[in-house]
Structure formats: C-alpha cells, structure tokens
Design a protein around this motif. Structure first.
Motif, PDB file in Angstrom:
ATOM      1  N   GLY A   1      17.945  25.421  61.163  1.00 24.85           N
ATOM      2  CA  GLY A   1      18.961  24.476  60.736  1.00 24.85           C
ATOM      3  C   GLY A   1      18.453  23.165  60.174  1.00 24.85           C
ATOM      4  N   ARG A   2      17.162  23.057  59.931  1.00 26.73           N
ATOM      5  CA  ARG A   2      16.632  21.821  59.337  1.00 26.73           C
ATOM      6  C   ARG A   2      15.607  22.164  58.262  1.00 26.73           C
ATOM      7  NH1 ARG A   2      11.773  19.927  62.099  1.00 26.73           N
ATOM      8  NH2 ARG A   2      11.170  21.518  63.580  1.00 26.73           N
ATOM      9  N   LEU A   3      15.308  21.177  57.430  1.00 25.61           N
ATOM     10  CA  LEU A   3      14.332  21.378  56.364  1.00 25.61           C
ATOM     11  C   LEU A   3      12.964  20.906  56.828  1.00 25.61           C
ATOM     12  CD1 LEU A   3      16.371  20.301  53.216  1.00 25.61           C
ATOM     13  CD2 LEU A   3      15.829  22.608  53.996  1.00 25.61           C
ATOM     14  N   ILE A   4      11.961  21.712  56.561  1.00 22.04           N
ATOM     15  CA  ILE A   4      10.581  21.383  56.922  1.00 22.04           C
ATOM     16  C   ILE A   4       9.787  21.236  55.637  1.00 22.04           C
ATOM     17  CG2 ILE A   4       8.501  22.215  58.070  1.00 22.04           C
ATOM     18  CD1 ILE A   4      10.374  23.769  59.967  1.00 22.04           C
ATOM     19  N   GLU A   5       9.141  20.086  55.496  1.00 19.80           N
ATOM     20  CA  GLU A   5       8.310  19.837  54.315  1.00 19.80           C
ATOM     21  C   GLU A   5       6.889  20.294  54.573  1.00 19.80           C
ATOM     22  OE1 GLU A   5       8.491  16.035  52.488  1.00 19.80           O
ATOM     23  OE2 GLU A   5      10.677  15.973  52.552  1.00 19.80           O
ATOM     24  N   MET A   6       6.248  20.742  53.499  1.00 19.15           N
ATOM     25  CA  MET A   6       4.860  21.183  53.602  1.00 19.15           C
ATOM     26  C   MET A   6       4.136  20.923  52.289  1.00 19.15           C
ATOM     27  SD  MET A   6       5.469  25.304  53.384  1.00 19.15           S
ATOM     28  CE  MET A   6       6.615  25.241  54.742  1.00 19.15           C
ATOM     29  N   VAL A   7       2.818  20.865  52.387  1.00 20.98           N
ATOM     30  CA  VAL A   7       1.966  20.790  51.207  1.00 20.98           C
ATOM     31  C   VAL A   7       1.018  21.980  51.275  1.00 20.98           C
ATOM     32  CG1 VAL A   7       0.194  19.483  49.989  1.00 20.98           C
ATOM     33  CG2 VAL A   7       2.150  18.288  50.984  1.00 20.98           C
ATOM     34  N   ILE A   8       0.979  22.744  50.193  1.00 24.51           N
ATOM     35  CA  ILE A   8       0.147  23.946  50.087  1.00 24.51           C
ATOM     36  C   ILE A   8      -0.957  23.634  49.085  1.00 24.51           C
ATOM     37  CG2 ILE A   8       0.106  26.384  49.439  1.00 24.51           C
ATOM     38  CD1 ILE A   8       3.371  25.964  49.874  1.00 24.51           C
ATOM     39  N   GLU A   9      -2.208  23.867  49.478  1.00 20.09           N
ATOM     40  CA  GLU A   9      -3.340  23.645  48.570  1.00 20.09           C
ATOM     41  C   GLU A   9      -4.140  24.928  48.443  1.00 20.09           C
ATOM     42  OE1 GLU A   9      -7.287  20.870  47.892  1.00 20.09           O
ATOM     43  OE2 GLU A   9      -5.862  20.347  49.454  1.00 20.09           O
ATOM     44  N   TYR A  10      -4.446  25.315  47.207  1.00 21.51           N
ATOM     45  CA  TYR A  10      -5.230  26.520  46.982  1.00 21.51           C
ATOM     46  C   TYR A  10      -6.708  26.221  47.200  1.00 21.51           C
ATOM     47  CZ  TYR A  10      -1.157  28.977  45.229  1.00 21.51           C
ATOM     48  OH  TYR A  10       0.063  29.588  45.118  1.00 21.51           O
ATOM     49  N   THR A  11      -7.308  27.035  48.071  1.00 22.94           N
ATOM     50  CA  THR A  11      -8.725  26.894  48.412  1.00 22.94           C
ATOM     51  C   THR A  11      -9.552  28.042  47.844  1.00 22.94           C
ATOM     52  OG1 THR A  11      -8.313  28.011  50.525  1.00 22.94           O
ATOM     53  CG2 THR A  11      -8.212  25.593  50.516  1.00 22.94           C
ATOM     54  N   GLY A  12      -8.889  29.075  47.361  1.00 31.15           N
ATOM     55  CA  GLY A  12      -9.543  30.209  46.725  1.00 31.15           C
ATOM     56  C   GLY A  12      -8.607  30.794  45.686  1.00 31.15           C
ATOM     57  N   PHE A  13      -9.144  31.153  44.525  1.00 29.60           N
ATOM     58  CA  PHE A  13      -8.301  31.655  43.430  1.00 29.60           C
ATOM     59  C   PHE A  13      -9.152  32.586  42.583  1.00 29.60           C
ATOM     60  CE2 PHE A  13      -5.949  31.583  39.476  1.00 29.60           C
ATOM     61  CZ  PHE A  13      -4.618  31.418  39.856  1.00 29.60           C
ATOM     62  N   GLU A  14      -9.034  33.889  42.833  1.00 29.72           N
ATOM     63  CA  GLU A  14      -9.807  34.890  42.096  1.00 29.72           C
ATOM     64  C   GLU A  14      -8.835  35.903  41.504  1.00 29.72           C
ATOM     65  OE1 GLU A  14     -12.696  36.529  44.854  1.00 29.72           O
ATOM     66  OE2 GLU A  14     -12.859  34.554  45.794  1.00 29.72           O
ATOM     67  N   ARG A  15      -8.266  35.559  40.356  1.00 30.34           N
ATOM     68  CA  ARG A  15      -7.272  36.415  39.712  1.00 30.34           C
ATOM     69  C   ARG A  15      -7.913  37.719  39.287  1.00 30.34           C
ATOM     70  NH1 ARG A  15      -5.181  38.009  34.773  1.00 30.34           N
ATOM     71  NH2 ARG A  15      -2.935  38.256  34.836  1.00 30.34           N
ATOM     72  N   PRO A  16      -7.313  38.851  39.560  1.00 35.63           N
ATOM     73  CA  PRO A  16      -6.088  39.124  40.314  1.00 35.63           C
ATOM     74  C   PRO A  16      -6.370  39.680  41.708  1.00 35.63           C
ATOM     75  CG  PRO A  16      -6.584  41.036  38.987  1.00 35.63           C
ATOM     76  CD  PRO A  16      -7.721  40.033  38.797  1.00 35.63           C
ATOM     77  N   ARG A  17      -7.490  39.260  42.343  1.00 37.00           N
ATOM     78  CA  ARG A  17      -7.905  39.902  43.594  1.00 37.00           C
ATOM     79  C   ARG A  17      -7.615  39.113  44.860  1.00 37.00           C
ATOM     80  NH1 ARG A  17     -12.215  39.969  40.332  1.00 37.00           N
ATOM     81  NH2 ARG A  17     -13.334  38.589  41.719  1.00 37.00           N
TER      82      ARG A  17
END
Length: 150
Positions: free
Chosen positions: A59-75
């Motif tokens: 019943g409430r909104l939760i804020e978050m920050v998401i940071e990419y630490t790994g990015f190996e498209r498309p694996r």
C-alpha cells in the motif's frame, strides 16, 4: 543475506529478451507493481547506467536506484539496487535454448532494519515476486496479453 534464484524459458531470441529487460523503463509494461522507472544517467545503457524507480508494496510506494554493474549483451546483466529497506545484488543470464531463451536470475538481498529479523519471510516474498515479474515478461514477449496484477 537472503538468496533468490530461478529461471524461465521465453519463446524469443536472447537479444530481444535482453534488450527489453536491460532498459528498466520497460519494466512497468510487465511488472504491475513497478509504477515508474527513469534513466538518470546520460549516454547509452551499459555499465554505470542508473535508473530511479518506484514500486508499490504493502500500500505504499518504495523508491529505489538501480545501477548496472555488468552489461554483456545479450548474455549477462548485473545490477545493484538500493532502497531504504535493503540492498540487492542481482544477475540475469540469457542462454539460447530450443524455442527461445532461458533467462536465469540470482539475487542476494541484504535486508536492513527490522527486515534483517525476517529473513525467511523476505526470501519467500522475494522468490514469489520474481516469479511473477518474469512470468509477466514472458506473457508480454510471447504476445499473451498483459501481465496479471500483483
């Protein structure tokens, strides 16, 4: 620390699944609890990209920050999500299989405050929620309509 893991097979190529998931701004399309997600860094999405997001929970909104630490498209896609109640280290892998992509998830949740005492409940809720989120992604990508509400 609480660990959650699972996998799902989606009848789409790994590149298509990865690209949709890697842009967090798409998550409200398949996760009805995600109210908004915005890219807060400049440039193409990759390692170091950050998103600000809001999810509805209890019943409430939760804020978050998401940071990419790994990015190996498309694996492989890895991230750290920070919110007031916990920090989550998360990895998704995308493997070609007959009929599409096997997407595996693995997350390490570090609850804060009172949630530290509720480890088994946090684990159960986390596993259940992840299954719902990724089932919604599967429905979206396979053209089976909109995700079910949370």
């Amino acid at each position: 620390m609480v660990r959650i893991e699972g996998d799902i097979v989606i009848n789409r190529p790994p590149e298509e699944v990865f690209d949709l998931v890697a842009d967090e701004r798409n998550e409200p399309r398949f996760n009805p609890r995600m109210r908004r997600a915005e890219l807060i860094t400049r440039g193409p999405i990759g390692v170091g990209s950050r998103f600000r997001a809001e999810v509805a929970s209890a019943g409430r909104l939760i804020e978050m920050v998401i940071e990419y630490t790994g990015f190996e498209r498309p694996r492989r896609l890895a991230s750290t999500t920070r919110m007031a109640s916990m920090v989550v280290g998360y990895t998704l892998t995308f493997e070609p299989v007959a009929g599409g992509t096997r997407m595996r998830w693995s997350g390490d949740l570090e609850p804060r405050g009172i949630l530290k005492l509720l480890g088994p409940l946090v684990a159960w809720m986390g596993r259940r929620q992840e299954r719902r989120i990724w089932a919604g992604l599967k429905r979206l990508l396979e053209g089976q309509g909109t995700p079910l509400s949370a």
